[in-house]
Scaffold this motif. Structure first.
Motif, mmCIF file in Angstrom:
data_model
loop_
_atom_site.group_PDB
_atom_site.id
_atom_site.type_symbol
_atom_site.label_atom_id
_atom_site.label_comp_id
_atom_site.label_asym_id
_atom_site.label_seq_id
_atom_site.Cartn_x
_atom_site.Cartn_y
_atom_site.Cartn_z
ATOM 1 N N UNK A 64 0.813 -1.217 0.000
ATOM 2 C CA UNK A 64 0.000 0.000 0.000
ATOM 3 C C UNK A 64 0.854 1.279 0.000
ATOM 4 N N UNK A 65 2.099 1.141 -0.406
ATOM 5 C CA UNK A 65 2.949 2.306 -0.606
ATOM 6 C C UNK A 65 3.458 2.995 0.642
ATOM 7 N N UNK A 66 3.405 2.316 1.775
ATOM 8 C CA UNK A 66 3.913 2.911 3.011
ATOM 9 C C UNK A 66 5.396 2.648 3.210
ATOM 10 N N UNK A 67 5.954 1.705 2.438
ATOM 11 C CA UNK A 67 7.383 1.394 2.462
ATOM 12 C C UNK A 67 7.916 1.549 1.043
ATOM 13 N N UNK A 68 9.045 2.237 0.911
ATOM 14 C CA UNK A 68 9.590 2.514 -0.424
ATOM 15 C C UNK A 68 10.082 1.269 -1.130
ATOM 16 N N UNK A 95 14.263 -1.192 5.029
ATOM 17 C CA UNK A 95 13.014 -0.442 5.040
ATOM 18 C C UNK A 95 11.970 -1.125 5.926
ATOM 19 N N UNK A 96 11.950 -2.448 5.935
ATOM 20 C CA UNK A 96 11.012 -3.166 6.801
ATOM 21 C C UNK A 96 11.360 -2.932 8.271
ATOM 22 N N UNK A 97 12.653 -2.922 8.585
ATOM 23 C CA UNK A 97 13.060 -2.666 9.970
ATOM 24 C C UNK A 97 12.683 -1.253 10.415
ATOM 25 N N UNK A 98 12.853 -0.291 9.517
ATOM 26 C CA UNK A 98 12.460 1.078 9.854
ATOM 27 C C UNK A 98 10.965 1.157 10.134
ATOM 28 N N UNK A 99 10.181 0.417 9.349
ATOM 29 C CA UNK A 99 8.724 0.496 9.512
ATOM 30 C C UNK A 99 8.248 -0.282 10.745
ATOM 31 N N UNK A 100 8.714 -1.525 10.922
ATOM 32 C CA UNK A 100 8.168 -2.280 12.053
ATOM 33 C C UNK A 100 8.639 -1.722 13.400
ATOM 34 N N UNK A 101 9.779 -1.007 13.403
ATOM 35 C CA UNK A 101 10.190 -0.336 14.637
ATOM 36 C C UNK A 101 9.252 0.829 14.936
ATOM 37 N N UNK A 161 16.885 6.186 9.668
ATOM 38 C CA UNK A 161 16.960 6.476 8.240
ATOM 39 C C UNK A 161 17.714 5.310 7.593
ATOM 40 N N UNK A 162 17.904 5.335 6.295
ATOM 41 C CA UNK A 162 18.497 4.174 5.630
ATOM 42 C C UNK A 162 19.919 3.896 6.101
ATOM 43 N N UNK A 217 19.821 3.007 12.192
ATOM 44 C CA UNK A 217 18.655 2.215 12.588
ATOM 45 C C UNK A 217 17.604 3.018 13.349
ATOM 46 N N UNK A 218 16.359 2.604 13.193
ATOM 47 C CA UNK A 218 15.254 3.216 13.935
ATOM 48 C C UNK A 218 15.314 2.783 15.397
ATOM 49 N N UNK A 219 14.913 3.692 16.293
ATOM 50 C CA UNK A 219 14.976 3.394 17.721
ATOM 51 C C UNK A 219 13.734 3.919 18.463
ATOM 52 N N UNK A 220 12.566 3.903 17.810
ATOM 53 C CA UNK A 220 11.356 4.348 18.516
ATOM 54 C C UNK A 220 11.009 3.432 19.694
ATOM 55 N N UNK A 221 11.470 2.188 19.643
ATOM 56 C CA UNK A 221 11.166 1.238 20.716
ATOM 57 C C UNK A 221 12.310 1.122 21.727
ATOM 58 N N UNK A 222 13.215 2.085 21.710
ATOM 59 C CA UNK A 222 14.393 2.063 22.578
ATOM 60 C C UNK A 222 14.176 2.973 23.779
ATOM 61 N N UNK A 223 14.510 2.466 24.974
ATOM 62 C CA UNK A 223 14.430 3.245 26.194
ATOM 63 C C UNK A 223 15.754 3.129 26.946
#
Length: 521
Positions: free
Chosen positions: A89-93, A99-105, A210-211, A214-220
């Motif tokens: 659905x175009x949410x991942x380039x 890109x999957x890791x950036x999104x699922x994080x 970013x590419x 690594x994404x870290x939204x789930x990091x504390x």
């Protein structure tokens, strides 16, 4: 639409049942996920479909390996389907791992409590129950949040290799995914950012990534004060051993082994007595992979080096109250032990000061060449009952034409197995071997069993000398024993890697040279 709705419900249920999402936040979290996926509504569950994830509630969760595997597997399946939907659905380039890791994080970030809530809960458990209760909570959170991707860690190959120095831990690291060519190209062409400055900086907490980062939204991060300075406490996302933690300076400053470093190590151990903590050395070749940011590594694990015994003792003048000795280990290790951490640190200061300036040409130990320093130390601190224990591993990073990667570094004949730097984790007896070995060892076993010519194979030729060397030791190598043979021999190669990295060799002349240094104290 129905499938993604079911997966949203399953993921929120997972969050509730693992304690990531309070029950009161269920609808709020569902709505945040709808927004992320560009949806305006979620269908009611069909009959027989409750949208629940199969994990047990956190307070009742099974702690055995089967329970952990089921929990990780359920989450992996949900996130994989969500990434598939996002790409379609175009949410991942691109449909690649980066890109999957950036999104699922980003997805998991929507289930996470705020840093202040995590810190508050950690401190409540620390003060009202125990340091271990606090770290148990935080480690579980780091796993349930998918910051530690359990389903990838499970792919790592691990075994124990008996040697004359004890049982060494061997791992082939498979948990770091290979980047696809498109992601590599995108990272190369991406604008270079100085934020965060490195992978250890506190600014990573909650960062979208970013590419090329690594994404870290789930990091504390848990703030800790050690030796009067502000540091952060977190777990490694790759957990090479149980509760593999990282303690890092809030300031982006280089690694440095000095008096303050010894004080910080023991201050951390006093606050978390069930953990060991150590530092990589502060020079290239013998240091770790990130020398630009001051940090330690620790955890709830006993390495082979910690189990190794002191083989001979010595007394440093003025420090008769501190037990000191040489450890039976392939590298050059001095162990200090005492009830007063300040006294242990004072002796460590003397050893470090002497070692920084120590030269013994007959043992090929040079403190400097052309003004460049070569001597440093890898220190590891722990509590041993009521005593404080500090292992000081002597390191030297000198290079020669014969050994351009380092005289006290794995030599060329061992590079077919291990070529990388020997940092803190390897020093203590855990081999972190490259992922390429999984396929290479599988092909090597097949070649040995079929009698193929290893030297004619471009990939396996580098292993030919090794196979010819160890094969005569075994009366017969066949399908029944080849796995054990290969694992044992890799373990023995790692033992030799550590011997190469040792400044003072285990032969009598090497130990005599070691004693000359000890006498200088």
């Amino acid at each position: 639409m129905e499938r993604i709705g079911t997966d949203i419900r399953k993921l929120v249920s997972y969050g509730i049942r693992t304690g990531l999402v309070p029950k009161e936040d269920e609808i709020f979290t569902i709505n945040r996920l709808l927004e992320l996926f560009g949806l305006e509504e979620i269908a009611e569950p069909e009959e027989g479909e409750d949208g629940k994830c199969g994990a047990a509630p956190q307070e009742e969760a099974a702690t055995d390996q089967a329970g952990e595997a089921a929990l990780a597997g359920e989450l992996e399946e949900i996130l994989n389907r969500m990434c598939d939907y996002a790409y379609e659905n175009g949410l991942i380039a691109e449909d690649g791992i980066v890109y999957r890791d950036l999104f699922d994080t980003k997805v998991m970030g929507l289930l996470m409590p705020r840093p202040s809530q995590v810190i508050r809960r950690f401190r409540e458990l620390y003060e009202n129950e125990s340091p271990k209760a606090a770290t148990d909570y935080y480690y579980r959170l780091s796993q349930d949040s998918d910051y530690i991707r359990r389903y990838r860690i499970a792919k790592d190959m691990k075994w124990i290799a008996p040697t004359k120095y004890g049982d060494l831990d061997i791992t082939i690291n498979l948990s770091k995914p290979e980047k696809d060519p498109k992601a590599i190209a995108a990272a190369r062409n991406a604008r270079q950012s100085g934020y965060p400055k490195c992978l250890l900086c506190r600014e990573n907490e909650g960062y979208a990534g970013r590419v090329n980062h690594p994404a870290r939204q789930n990091h504390r991060i848990i703030p800790v004060t050690i030796n009067g300075s502000q540091w952060g406490f977190q777990y490694s996302p790759y957990v090479y051993y149980n509760e593999h933690c990282i303690v890092f300076n809030y300031q982006h400053v280089p690694m440095k082994i000095d008096h303050a470093a010894f004080c910080k190590l023991f201050d951390f151990v006093k606050q978390f007595p069930h953990y060991f903590v150590g530092s990589n050395a502060d020079l290239p070749i013998v240091g770790g992979s990130i020398l630009s940011h001051d940090h330690f590594q620790g955890g709830h694990y006993e390495f082979a080096m910690a189990r190794a015994k002191v083989e001979r003792r010595f007394t440093a003048e003025g420090f008769e109250d501190v037990a000191a000795g040489v450890v039976n280990w392939p590298m050059s290790v001095i162990r200090l032990n005492g009830k007063d951490s300040d006294r242990v640190i004072a002796l460590a200061d003397r050893i470090l000061e002497k070692w920084r300036e120590y030269t013994d040409e007959s043992a090929f130990v040079y403190a400097y060449t052309d003004g460049e320093p070569h001597n440093t130390i890898t220190p590891i601190a722990r509590k041993r009952g009521e005593d404080f224990e500090l292992d000081l591993v002597l390191r030297n990073n000198i290079t020669t034409e014969e050994h351009p990667l380092g005289v006290y570094h794995p030599h060329a004949r061992l590079h077919h197995i291990k070529k990388e730097n020997i940092g803190l984790i390897e020093v203590m007896g855990l081999a972190v071997l490259p992922a390429r070995l999984k396929e290479e060892m599988a092909r090597l076993k097949e070649a040995i069993l079929t009698g193929a010519d290893l030297r004619s194979d471009q990939v396996l030729a580098k292993h030919a000398d090794w196979v010819e060397e160890f094969s005569p030791k075994y009366g017969k190598i066949d399908a029944s024993n080849i796995d054990g043979v290969i694992e044992k021999e890799i373990g023995l190669v790692f033992m030799e890697v550590l011997e190469d990295a040792g400044v003072y060799k285990r032969m009598p002349e090497g130990q005599a040279a070691f004693d000359r240094f000890l006498q200088s104290l």
